[in-house]
Each structure stands twice: as C-alpha cells, then as structure tokens.
Motif scaffolding. Structure first.
Motif, PDB file in Angstrom:
ATOM      1  N   HIS A  56      26.413  40.112  21.061  1.00  0.00           N
ATOM      2  CA  HIS A  56      25.700  41.157  21.789  1.00  0.00           C
ATOM      3  C   HIS A  56      26.360  42.510  21.589  1.00  0.00           C
ATOM      4  CE1 HIS A  56      23.771  37.854  24.232  1.00  0.00           C
ATOM      5  NE2 HIS A  56      22.748  38.656  23.987  1.00  0.00           N
ATOM      6  N   LEU A  57      25.543  43.531  21.440  1.00  0.00           N
ATOM      7  CA  LEU A  57      25.994  44.893  21.222  1.00  0.00           C
ATOM      8  C   LEU A  57      25.777  45.733  22.465  1.00  0.00           C
ATOM      9  CD1 LEU A  57      24.503  45.417  17.661  1.00  0.00           C
ATOM     10  CD2 LEU A  57      26.873  44.867  18.238  1.00  0.00           C
ATOM     11  N   TYR A  58      26.712  46.648  22.704  1.00  0.00           N
ATOM     12  CA  TYR A  58      26.671  47.536  23.857  1.00  0.00           C
ATOM     13  C   TYR A  58      26.919  48.953  23.372  1.00  0.00           C
ATOM     14  CZ  TYR A  58      27.353  43.152  26.421  1.00  0.00           C
ATOM     15  OH  TYR A  58      27.224  41.875  26.914  1.00  0.00           O
ATOM     16  N   TYR A  59      26.203  49.912  23.959  1.00  0.00           N
ATOM     17  CA  TYR A  59      26.330  51.305  23.566  1.00  0.00           C
ATOM     18  C   TYR A  59      26.359  52.199  24.791  1.00  0.00           C
ATOM     19  CZ  TYR A  59      24.879  49.567  18.999  1.00  0.00           C
ATOM     20  OH  TYR A  59      24.787  48.871  17.817  1.00  0.00           O
ATOM     21  N   SER A  60      27.054  53.305  24.664  1.00  0.00           N
ATOM     22  CA  SER A  60      26.948  54.325  25.688  1.00  0.00           C
ATOM     23  C   SER A  60      25.584  54.997  25.595  1.00  0.00           C
ATOM     24  CB  SER A  60      28.062  55.359  25.531  1.00  0.00           C
ATOM     25  OG  SER A  60      27.850  56.150  24.376  1.00  0.00           O
ATOM     26  N   GLU A  61      25.133  55.564  26.702  1.00  0.00           N
ATOM     27  CA  GLU A  61      23.833  56.216  26.709  1.00  0.00           C
ATOM     28  C   GLU A  61      23.792  57.410  25.757  1.00  0.00           C
ATOM     29  OE1 GLU A  61      21.011  55.262  28.115  1.00  0.00           O
ATOM     30  OE2 GLU A  61      22.019  53.451  28.827  1.00  0.00           O
ATOM     31  N   SER A  62      24.916  58.054  25.552  1.00  0.00           N
ATOM     32  CA  SER A  62      24.938  59.245  24.712  1.00  0.00           C
ATOM     33  C   SER A  62      24.741  58.945  23.228  1.00  0.00           C
ATOM     34  CB  SER A  62      26.243  60.019  24.915  1.00  0.00           C
ATOM     35  OG  SER A  62      27.360  59.244  24.518  1.00  0.00           O
ATOM     36  N   VAL A  63      24.999  57.708  22.799  1.00  0.00           N
ATOM     37  CA  VAL A  63      24.878  57.378  21.381  1.00  0.00           C
ATOM     38  C   VAL A  63      23.792  56.351  21.092  1.00  0.00           C
ATOM     39  CG1 VAL A  63      27.331  57.863  21.102  1.00  0.00           C
ATOM     40  CG2 VAL A  63      26.559  55.484  21.289  1.00  0.00           C
ATOM     41  N   LYS A  64      23.260  55.704  22.113  1.00  0.00           N
ATOM     42  CA  LYS A  64      22.265  54.655  21.897  1.00  0.00           C
ATOM     43  C   LYS A  64      21.055  55.227  21.161  1.00  0.00           C
ATOM     44  CE  LYS A  64      20.126  50.727  24.219  1.00  0.00           C
ATOM     45  NZ  LYS A  64      19.974  50.014  25.505  1.00  0.00           N
ATOM     46  N   GLY A  65      20.631  54.518  20.128  1.00  0.00           N
ATOM     47  CA  GLY A  65      19.540  54.983  19.297  1.00  0.00           C
ATOM     48  C   GLY A  65      19.988  55.760  18.081  1.00  0.00           C
ATOM     49  N   ARG A  66      21.228  56.227  18.069  1.00  0.00           N
ATOM     50  CA  ARG A  66      21.776  56.964  16.935  1.00  0.00           C
ATOM     51  C   ARG A  66      22.889  56.207  16.220  1.00  0.00           C
ATOM     52  NH1 ARG A  66      24.486  61.638  17.720  1.00  0.00           N
ATOM     53  NH2 ARG A  66      25.087  61.095  19.866  1.00  0.00           N
ATOM     54  N   PHE A  67      23.711  55.471  16.971  1.00  0.00           N
ATOM     55  CA  PHE A  67      24.862  54.761  16.411  1.00  0.00           C
ATOM     56  C   PHE A  67      24.580  53.272  16.388  1.00  0.00           C
ATOM     57  CE2 PHE A  67      28.456  57.930  17.748  1.00  0.00           C
ATOM     58  CZ  PHE A  67      27.744  58.973  17.180  1.00  0.00           C
ATOM     59  N   THR A  68      25.131  52.585  15.389  1.00  0.00           N
ATOM     60  CA  THR A  68      24.996  51.143  15.271  1.00  0.00           C
ATOM     61  C   THR A  68      26.345  50.537  14.922  1.00  0.00           C
ATOM     62  OG1 THR A  68      22.703  51.357  14.493  1.00  0.00           O
ATOM     63  CG2 THR A  68      23.804  49.242  14.143  1.00  0.00           C
ATOM     64  N   ALA A  69      26.792  49.582  15.725  1.00  0.00           N
ATOM     65  CA  ALA A  69      28.017  48.848  15.446  1.00  0.00           C
ATOM     66  C   ALA A  69      27.680  47.538  14.758  1.00  0.00           C
ATOM     67  CB  ALA A  69      28.786  48.581  16.735  1.00  0.00           C
ATOM     68  N   SER A  70      28.535  47.121  13.826  1.00  0.00           N
ATOM     69  CA  SER A  70      28.330  45.860  13.137  1.00  0.00           C
ATOM     70  C   SER A  70      29.666  45.315  12.666  1.00  0.00           C
ATOM     71  CB  SER A  70      27.366  46.017  11.961  1.00  0.00           C
ATOM     72  OG  SER A  70      27.871  46.931  11.002  1.00  0.00           O
ATOM     73  N   LYS A  71      29.679  44.042  12.320  1.00  0.00           N
ATOM     74  CA  LYS A  71      30.900  43.360  11.928  1.00  0.00           C
ATOM     75  C   LYS A  71      30.664  42.511  10.699  1.00  0.00           C
ATOM     76  CE  LYS A  71      33.855  39.584  13.587  1.00  0.00           C
ATOM     77  NZ  LYS A  71      34.004  38.606  14.696  1.00  0.00           N
ATOM     78  N   ASP A  72      31.584  42.597   9.751  1.00  0.00           N
ATOM     79  CA  ASP A  72      31.607  41.713   8.600  1.00  0.00           C
ATOM     80  C   ASP A  72      32.909  40.928   8.690  1.00  0.00           C
ATOM     81  OD1 ASP A  72      31.784  40.401   6.174  1.00  0.00           O
ATOM     82  OD2 ASP A  72      31.106  42.111   4.990  1.00  0.00           O
ATOM     83  N   SER A  73      32.823  39.703   9.187  1.00  0.00           N
ATOM     84  CA  SER A  73      34.022  38.908   9.420  1.00  0.00           C
ATOM     85  C   SER A  73      34.707  38.483   8.130  1.00  0.00           C
ATOM     86  CB  SER A  73      33.678  37.670  10.251  1.00  0.00           C
ATOM     87  OG  SER A  73      33.228  38.025  11.533  1.00  0.00           O
ATOM     88  N   ALA A  74      33.978  38.450   7.029  1.00  0.00           N
ATOM     89  CA  ALA A  74      34.532  37.972   5.766  1.00  0.00           C
ATOM     90  C   ALA A  74      35.535  38.943   5.160  1.00  0.00           C
ATOM     91  CB  ALA A  74      33.408  37.693   4.772  1.00  0.00           C
ATOM     92  N   LYS A  75      35.445  40.248   5.484  1.00  0.00           N
ATOM     93  CA  LYS A  75      36.309  41.210   4.795  1.00  0.00           C
ATOM     94  C   LYS A  75      37.740  41.268   5.314  1.00  0.00           C
ATOM     95  CE  LYS A  75      32.721  44.108   2.824  1.00  0.00           C
ATOM     96  NZ  LYS A  75      32.267  45.499   2.586  1.00  0.00           N
ATOM     97  N   PRO A  76      38.018  41.380   6.608  1.00  0.00           N
ATOM     98  CA  PRO A  76      37.145  41.642   7.753  1.00  0.00           C
ATOM     99  C   PRO A  76      37.044  43.135   8.032  1.00  0.00           C
ATOM    100  CG  PRO A  76      39.314  41.092   8.561  1.00  0.00           C
ATOM    101  CD  PRO A  76      39.397  41.114   7.045  1.00  0.00           C
ATOM    102  N   THR A  77      35.874  43.575   8.469  1.00  0.00           N
ATOM    103  CA  THR A  77      35.652  44.988   8.744  1.00  0.00           C
ATOM    104  C   THR A  77      34.679  45.136   9.904  1.00  0.00           C
ATOM    105  OG1 THR A  77      35.953  45.506   6.393  1.00  0.00           O
ATOM    106  CG2 THR A  77      34.990  47.219   7.771  1.00  0.00           C
ATOM    107  N   PHE A  78      34.946  46.078  10.772  1.00  0.00           N
ATOM    108  CA  PHE A  78      34.092  46.451  11.886  1.00  0.00           C
ATOM    109  C   PHE A  78      33.599  47.867  11.618  1.00  0.00           C
ATOM    110  CE2 PHE A  78      34.070  47.694  16.625  1.00  0.00           C
ATOM    111  CZ  PHE A  78      32.793  47.203  16.818  1.00  0.00           C
TER     112      PHE A  78
END
Length: 124
Positions: A56-78
């Motif tokens: 599940h992803l969570y965002y502050s109201e100031s960035v929601k709709g503009r910022f996207t968080a994601s994770k690649d566990s294989a690298k690993p990179t966030f």
C-alpha cells in the motif's frame, strides 16, 4: 556505516519532472516499510510518501497526484517520481526504512534507517 543513499536530485524549472532513487546496501531491503521525507531550510522534516510491507502507498496531500513512490526489490531501489514540480517542492529529500507500525507510517520517528539526502531545487 551508511545503509541508504539517495540520488537524482538537481535544479529544475517549474513543471519539470525528476525521479529520485534510494539504494540499499543489501538485497532485499533490510526493513519492510519505506518512506520519503523532505526538509526545506528552516522547516521540520515533512512526510512525502511511503510504501508499506503489504504494498500500500501513502502520500501527503501536497504531493498526491503528482508524485509516485515505487520499489524494485531486485536491485534493490526505492524510487520517487516527481511530476509538475513547483518551487514549494524545493527541499532536501530523504529516504528511510524501518519496521513501522501502521499508525506511524507518516511519522519520521517510526523509521530507524536514513540516507544522507539529495537536494531538489525548483526555480524559475
């Protein structure tokens, strides 16, 4: 020893995009919950985005709709993809990980491991 490192910051103009990356020293990430925070000069650290162990992803109201968080566990990179950047987004951005109870997802005190930060500057 530093366990997390952010990269990808820089100087951009309003409306531009950036993708920040957070790399860990081990694969997979040592802690299940991860987040992005930011701190502007003279301000407290501010929650930006988080990804919990269940995906599940969570965002502050100031960035929601503009910022996207994601994770690649294989690298690993966030990642933090930031679109339509504005001057008020100017800050040092930090990634953090921890084993975080749900109620502290947006609370910096819930995270035990931090990177050194990467500067994002948005200026006309």
């Amino acid at each position: 020893q530093v366990a997390l490192e952010e990269s990808g910051g820089g100087l951009v103009r309003p409306g531009d995009s950036l993708t920040l990356s957070c790399t860990a020293s081990q694969r997979p990430f040592g802690r299940p919950d991860m987040a992005w925070f930011r701190q502007a000069p003279g301000n407290k650290r501010e929650f930006v985005a988080a990804r919990r162990r269940d995906g599940h992803l969570y965002y502050s109201e100031s960035v929601k709709g503009r910022f996207t968080a994601s994770k690649d566990s294989a690298k690993p990179t966030f990642y933090l993809r930031m679109n339509n950047l504005q001057p008020e987004d100017t800050a040092v951005y930090y990634c953090a990980t921890g084993t975080v109870i749900l109620s502290r997802t947006r609370d910096e005190t819930g995270y035990g491991t931090w990177g050194q930060g990467t500067q994002v500057t948005v200026s006309p």
